[in-house]
Design a protein around this motif. Sequence first.
Motif, mmCIF file in Angstrom:
data_model
loop_
_atom_site.group_PDB
_atom_site.id
_atom_site.type_symbol
_atom_site.label_atom_id
_atom_site.label_comp_id
_atom_site.label_asym_id
_atom_site.label_seq_id
_atom_site.Cartn_x
_atom_site.Cartn_y
_atom_site.Cartn_z
ATOM 1 N N UNK A 178 83.487 -106.484 20.877
ATOM 2 C CA UNK A 178 84.007 -106.789 22.218
ATOM 3 C C UNK A 178 82.847 -107.033 23.187
ATOM 4 N N UNK A 179 83.018 -107.953 24.121
ATOM 5 C CA UNK A 179 81.949 -108.222 25.083
ATOM 6 C C UNK A 179 81.595 -106.964 25.881
ATOM 7 N N UNK A 180 80.306 -106.835 26.176
ATOM 8 C CA UNK A 180 79.863 -105.703 26.991
ATOM 9 C C UNK A 180 78.700 -106.123 27.868
ATOM 10 N N UNK A 181 78.505 -105.370 28.938
ATOM 11 C CA UNK A 181 77.492 -105.685 29.941
ATOM 12 C C UNK A 181 76.825 -104.397 30.402
ATOM 13 N N UNK A 182 75.731 -104.550 31.119
ATOM 14 C CA UNK A 182 74.987 -103.422 31.689
ATOM 15 C C UNK A 182 74.657 -102.380 30.616
ATOM 16 N N UNK A 183 74.014 -102.851 29.561
ATOM 17 C CA UNK A 183 73.598 -101.992 28.446
ATOM 18 C C UNK A 183 74.758 -101.221 27.830
ATOM 19 N N UNK A 184 75.918 -101.858 27.752
ATOM 20 C CA UNK A 184 77.082 -101.252 27.118
ATOM 21 C C UNK A 184 77.898 -100.343 28.015
ATOM 22 N N UNK A 185 77.502 -100.182 29.259
ATOM 23 C CA UNK A 185 78.265 -99.310 30.161
ATOM 24 C C UNK A 185 79.576 -99.953 30.598
ATOM 25 N N UNK A 186 79.637 -101.289 30.581
ATOM 26 C CA UNK A 186 80.873 -102.005 30.908
ATOM 27 C C UNK A 186 81.318 -102.748 29.654
ATOM 28 N N UNK A 187 82.520 -102.430 29.205
ATOM 29 C CA UNK A 187 83.072 -103.060 28.001
ATOM 30 C C UNK A 187 84.385 -103.731 28.355
ATOM 31 N N UNK A 188 84.618 -104.870 27.726
ATOM 32 C CA UNK A 188 85.851 -105.620 27.942
ATOM 33 C C UNK A 188 86.739 -105.492 26.720
ATOM 34 N N UNK A 189 88.036 -105.418 26.943
ATOM 35 C CA UNK A 189 88.969 -105.418 25.827
ATOM 36 C C UNK A 189 90.322 -105.960 26.280
ATOM 37 N N UNK A 190 91.097 -106.384 25.306
ATOM 38 C CA UNK A 190 92.469 -106.813 25.546
ATOM 39 C C UNK A 190 93.350 -105.703 25.012
ATOM 40 N N UNK A 191 94.317 -105.264 25.794
ATOM 41 C CA UNK A 191 95.181 -104.199 25.313
ATOM 42 C C UNK A 191 96.048 -103.614 26.396
ATOM 43 N N UNK A 192 96.557 -102.459 26.100
ATOM 44 C CA UNK A 192 97.462 -101.726 26.986
ATOM 45 C C UNK A 192 96.669 -100.643 27.709
ATOM 46 N N UNK A 193 96.559 -100.760 29.013
ATOM 47 C CA UNK A 193 95.811 -99.788 29.807
ATOM 48 C C UNK A 193 96.315 -98.369 29.575
ATOM 49 N N UNK A 194 97.627 -98.219 29.388
ATOM 50 C CA UNK A 194 98.206 -96.879 29.250
ATOM 51 C C UNK A 194 97.850 -96.216 27.920
ATOM 52 N N UNK A 195 97.216 -96.950 27.006
ATOM 53 C CA UNK A 195 96.805 -96.378 25.720
ATOM 54 C C UNK A 195 95.330 -95.998 25.679
ATOM 55 N N UNK A 196 94.632 -96.161 26.776
ATOM 56 C CA UNK A 196 93.190 -95.908 26.792
ATOM 57 C C UNK A 196 92.912 -94.404 26.877
ATOM 58 N N UNK A 197 92.165 -93.902 25.906
ATOM 59 C CA UNK A 197 91.777 -92.493 25.874
ATOM 60 C C UNK A 197 90.436 -92.343 26.591
ATOM 61 N N UNK A 198 90.498 -92.271 27.898
ATOM 62 C CA UNK A 198 89.331 -92.129 28.760
ATOM 63 C C UNK A 198 89.598 -90.979 29.724
ATOM 64 N N UNK A 199 88.580 -90.618 30.492
ATOM 65 C CA UNK A 199 88.787 -89.547 31.467
ATOM 66 C C UNK A 199 89.817 -89.946 32.527
ATOM 67 N N UNK A 200 89.777 -91.209 32.950
ATOM 68 C CA UNK A 200 90.743 -91.676 33.954
ATOM 69 C C UNK A 200 91.014 -93.160 33.775
#
Length: 186
Positions: free
Chosen positions: A6-28
């Motif tokens: 998946x495309x990424x920027x700023x040394x991998x701190x920003x990552x792009x993906x296609x998907x469902x936001x409600x399925x993202x296992x992140x802090x917020x």
Amino acid sequence: MIKSTPPHYLNGRVRLCVGDLTEQAVDAIVNAANSTLLGGGGVDGAIHRRGGPAILDACRELRRNQWPSGLPTGKVAITGGGKLPARHVIHTVGPIYGQHGGKEPELLAACYRNAIELAASLELKSLAFPSISTGAFGFPAEKAALIVSQSLHKTLDEITAIDEIRLVFFNASQMETFIAHQKFPR
């Protein structure tokens, strides 16, 4: 078949993906909310449906105690994530294109900056954003890509505590438009 990274920027701190936001296992995850904070359509409705009544209850509490007239455009508020994989939801109201006297770019940038600042203040490390304001609020995706990439670059340069920002697009076409018009440094 080889799967591309998946495309990424700023040394991998920003990552792009296609998907469902409600399925993202992140802090917020960041909710492209309406000012009432009481649910709606699109991303906002999906978050409230998947997260369950705890999110709406928390939003009602925010309205009672902090934002009785509604959350202003560009500002942020946080609730728990309810039944979502994300622990929290950061709610922000994006600008409606053509309705803010030319201040739409700075208000859109503020949505991203303020969400990141709030997350960092709470020691959260990972966030997932939808494409704020580019749906029903009519912000041109090409213009948003430029504003968002510049805002993320500036904000993440100043705030080093955030490890990962995911930009979650509804479809590949949306992500391709972002890639074509973003201005992250090479």
